[in-house]
Motif scaffolding. Structure first.
Motif, PDB file in Angstrom:
ATOM      1  N   ALA A 119       7.238 -12.065  -4.402  1.00  0.00           N
ATOM      2  CA  ALA A 119       6.402 -11.278  -3.480  1.00  0.00           C
ATOM      3  C   ALA A 119       5.162 -10.761  -4.198  1.00  0.00           C
ATOM      4  O   ALA A 119       5.222 -10.428  -5.386  1.00  0.00           O
ATOM      5  N   ARG A 120       4.056 -10.705  -3.486  1.00  0.00           N
ATOM      6  CA  ARG A 120       2.852 -10.103  -4.054  1.00  0.00           C
ATOM      7  C   ARG A 120       2.073  -9.419  -2.941  1.00  0.00           C
ATOM      8  O   ARG A 120       1.885 -10.011  -1.871  1.00  0.00           O
ATOM      9  N   VAL A 121       1.666  -8.183  -3.188  1.00  0.00           N
ATOM     10  CA  VAL A 121       0.799  -7.500  -2.217  1.00  0.00           C
ATOM     11  C   VAL A 121      -0.616  -8.009  -2.467  1.00  0.00           C
ATOM     12  O   VAL A 121      -1.174  -7.817  -3.542  1.00  0.00           O
ATOM     13  N   GLU A 122      -1.152  -8.721  -1.484  1.00  0.00           N
ATOM     14  CA  GLU A 122      -2.457  -9.379  -1.659  1.00  0.00           C
ATOM     15  C   GLU A 122      -3.608  -8.432  -1.341  1.00  0.00           C
ATOM     16  O   GLU A 122      -4.696  -8.578  -1.881  1.00  0.00           O
ATOM     17  N   SER A 123      -3.361  -7.507  -0.412  1.00  0.00           N
ATOM     18  CA  SER A 123      -4.427  -6.562  -0.072  1.00  0.00           C
ATOM     19  C   SER A 123      -3.814  -5.369   0.632  1.00  0.00           C
ATOM     20  O   SER A 123      -2.664  -5.410   1.069  1.00  0.00           O
ATOM     21  N   GLY A 124      -4.596  -4.310   0.716  1.00  0.00           N
ATOM     22  CA  GLY A 124      -4.171  -3.183   1.530  1.00  0.00           C
ATOM     23  C   GLY A 124      -4.121  -1.875   0.770  1.00  0.00           C
ATOM     24  O   GLY A 124      -4.162  -1.831  -0.464  1.00  0.00           O
ATOM     25  N   THR A 125      -4.043  -0.807   1.553  1.00  0.00           N
ATOM     26  CA  THR A 125      -3.789   0.518   1.006  1.00  0.00           C
ATOM     27  C   THR A 125      -2.692   1.156   1.860  1.00  0.00           C
ATOM     28  O   THR A 125      -2.515   0.795   3.025  1.00  0.00           O
ATOM     29  N   ALA A 126      -1.971   2.078   1.271  1.00  0.00           N
ATOM     30  CA  ALA A 126      -0.904   2.779   1.991  1.00  0.00           C
ATOM     31  C   ALA A 126      -0.912   4.230   1.527  1.00  0.00           C
ATOM     32  O   ALA A 126      -0.255   4.575   0.542  1.00  0.00           O
ATOM     33  N   LEU A 127      -1.686   5.052   2.210  1.00  0.00           N
ATOM     34  CA  LEU A 127      -1.826   6.444   1.786  1.00  0.00           C
ATOM     35  C   LEU A 127      -0.673   7.280   2.316  1.00  0.00           C
ATOM     36  O   LEU A 127      -0.438   7.333   3.530  1.00  0.00           O
ATOM     37  N   PHE A 128       0.053   7.884   1.381  1.00  0.00           N
ATOM     38  CA  PHE A 128       1.161   8.760   1.741  1.00  0.00           C
ATOM     39  C   PHE A 128       0.976  10.052   0.956  1.00  0.00           C
ATOM     40  O   PHE A 128       0.923  10.019  -0.280  1.00  0.00           O
ATOM     41  N   GLU A 129       0.826  11.156   1.671  1.00  0.00           N
ATOM     42  CA  GLU A 129       0.581  12.458   1.042  1.00  0.00           C
ATOM     43  C   GLU A 129      -0.543  12.372   0.008  1.00  0.00           C
ATOM     44  O   GLU A 129      -0.442  12.897  -1.097  1.00  0.00           O
ATOM     45  N   GLY A 130      -1.604  11.654   0.366  1.00  0.00           N
ATOM     46  CA  GLY A 130      -2.801  11.615  -0.485  1.00  0.00           C
ATOM     47  C   GLY A 130      -2.776  10.568  -1.588  1.00  0.00           C
ATOM     48  O   GLY A 130      -3.771  10.373  -2.273  1.00  0.00           O
ATOM     49  N   ASN A 131      -1.654   9.871  -1.784  1.00  0.00           N
ATOM     50  CA  ASN A 131      -1.599   8.855  -2.844  1.00  0.00           C
ATOM     51  C   ASN A 131      -1.396   7.469  -2.243  1.00  0.00           C
ATOM     52  O   ASN A 131      -0.685   7.324  -1.243  1.00  0.00           O
TER      53      ASN A 131
END
Ligand code: SF4
Length: 323
Positions: free
Chosen positions: A62-74
């Motif tokens: 598996a590889r995360v190719e793109s994206g952001t996932a903001l949770f509690e500012g991080n």
């Protein structure tokens, strides 16, 4: 403000047989205290989405190719393994379908429920045990004071799932991710556990993401729902709107295929065909090979997820055209 904001997440599996686009550019948010359902057939990317946010997928393949996932500012996707372990231990609880694989057969259930409080919460053993007992009582485990000193094999499937929920909730996380938490259980126990979860959610003001293939479960538990197909979100709506006026042919097919969610008097109709191989997605709409309404345009151009009202979006060329 949203508790979790995911933007353009792409998680692909790099296999010898090609690249499988398990999650292919999805964006969504989870608000504090809300119950969000994520629904779709197996292999649609719903579990992979959350496993990749929590750093729980083997990489490779598996590889995360793109994206952001903001949770509690991080950004969870930029977090180190140690930071993710802390998040999983304290801030995001998880419940999976098969509690036996998640429980340690050699530890008493009480010790397992207390462990996150000791490891991540810095509590002493006696305090952690007292809170573990409270959590086991809160999830409806009968005779919890005695049973907490037993090992998981002495428990039924329903009781083990209650233990898993207690483990996930004992640190009072603001977000719980429950992946098919009741699928392996019989219908009565399923209903009891969902009721319990609903009650705990309301008391703690915790957000719950419920991942399921079962729209009936979504209808009874969630306020909002994302429908996924072939790694993408194809429809997003408040639960009442989705059931009153589904916009995507796949959502309608899901409803028609499940007892209890199809319109009154309508026949139960299985969805014909199979989801596409994520290594060989068609160039246009991924649902086109199974869609009774597909046009030549559908086979050439993938539809974008478009808002039809501020709270109802669908990815279908014909959505909103009275289909
Ligand atoms: Fe069916 Fe076309 Fe809509 Fe895809 S875009 S769901 S093929 S009508």
């Amino acid at each position: 403000m949203a508790l979790l904001t995911v933007d353009n997440l792409r998680t692909w599996f790099h296999t010898r047989d090609g690249v499988a686009r398990a999650v292919d550019g999805i964006s969504f948010q989870v608000d504090p205290g809300e119950a969000l359902g994520v629904v779709g057939e197996s292999g649609c990317g719903k579990s992979v989405t959350f496993l990749s946010l929590l750093g729980l997928l083997p990489s490779p393949p598996a590889r995360v190719e793109s994206g952001t996932a903001l949770f509690e500012g991080n950004d969870l996707l930029q977090a180190s393994p140690a930071e993710l372990r802390r998040v999983r231990g304290r801030r995001i609880g998880m419940v999976f379908q098969d509690p036996m694989t998640a429980l340690n057969p050699y530890m008493t259930v009480g010790a397992q429920v207390a462990e996150p409080l000791i490891v991540h919460g810095g509590l002493g053993r006696a305090d952690a045990r007292a809170q573990a007992l409270e959590a086991l009582e809160a999830v409806g485990l009968n005779d919890a004071a005695r049973r907490m000193d037993l090992h998981p094999h002495a428990f039924s499937g329903g009781m083990r799932q209650r233990v898993m929920i207690a483990m996930a909730l004992v640190t009072r996380p603001p977000l719980l991710i429950a992946d098919e938490p009741t699928t392996a259980l019989d219908v009565t126990i399923q209903a009891q556990i969902l009721d319990q979860l609903r009650e705990l959610q309301a008391q703690a003001g915790m957000a719950v993401v419920l991942i399921t293939h079962d729209l009936g479960v979504v209808a009874s538990f969630c306020r909002r729902v994302l429908v996924m197909y072939a790694g993408r979100i194809v429809e997003s709506a408040a639960v009442e709107d989705l059931f009153a006026a589904p916009l995507h042919p796949y959502t309608r097919a899901l409803m028609a295929s499940l007892p209890g969610t199809r319109p009154a008097g309508a026949r139960l109709t299985p969805i014909t065909g199979r989801p596409p191989d994520p290594r060989r997605l068609p160039p246009g709409c991924a649902f086109a090979p199974r869609c009774p309404l597909a046009t030549p345009q559908c086979h050439q151009t993938a539809p974008e997820l478009k808002e039809h009202t501020p709270i109802h979006a669908a990815a279908c060329h014909l959505a909103g055209e009275g289909t």
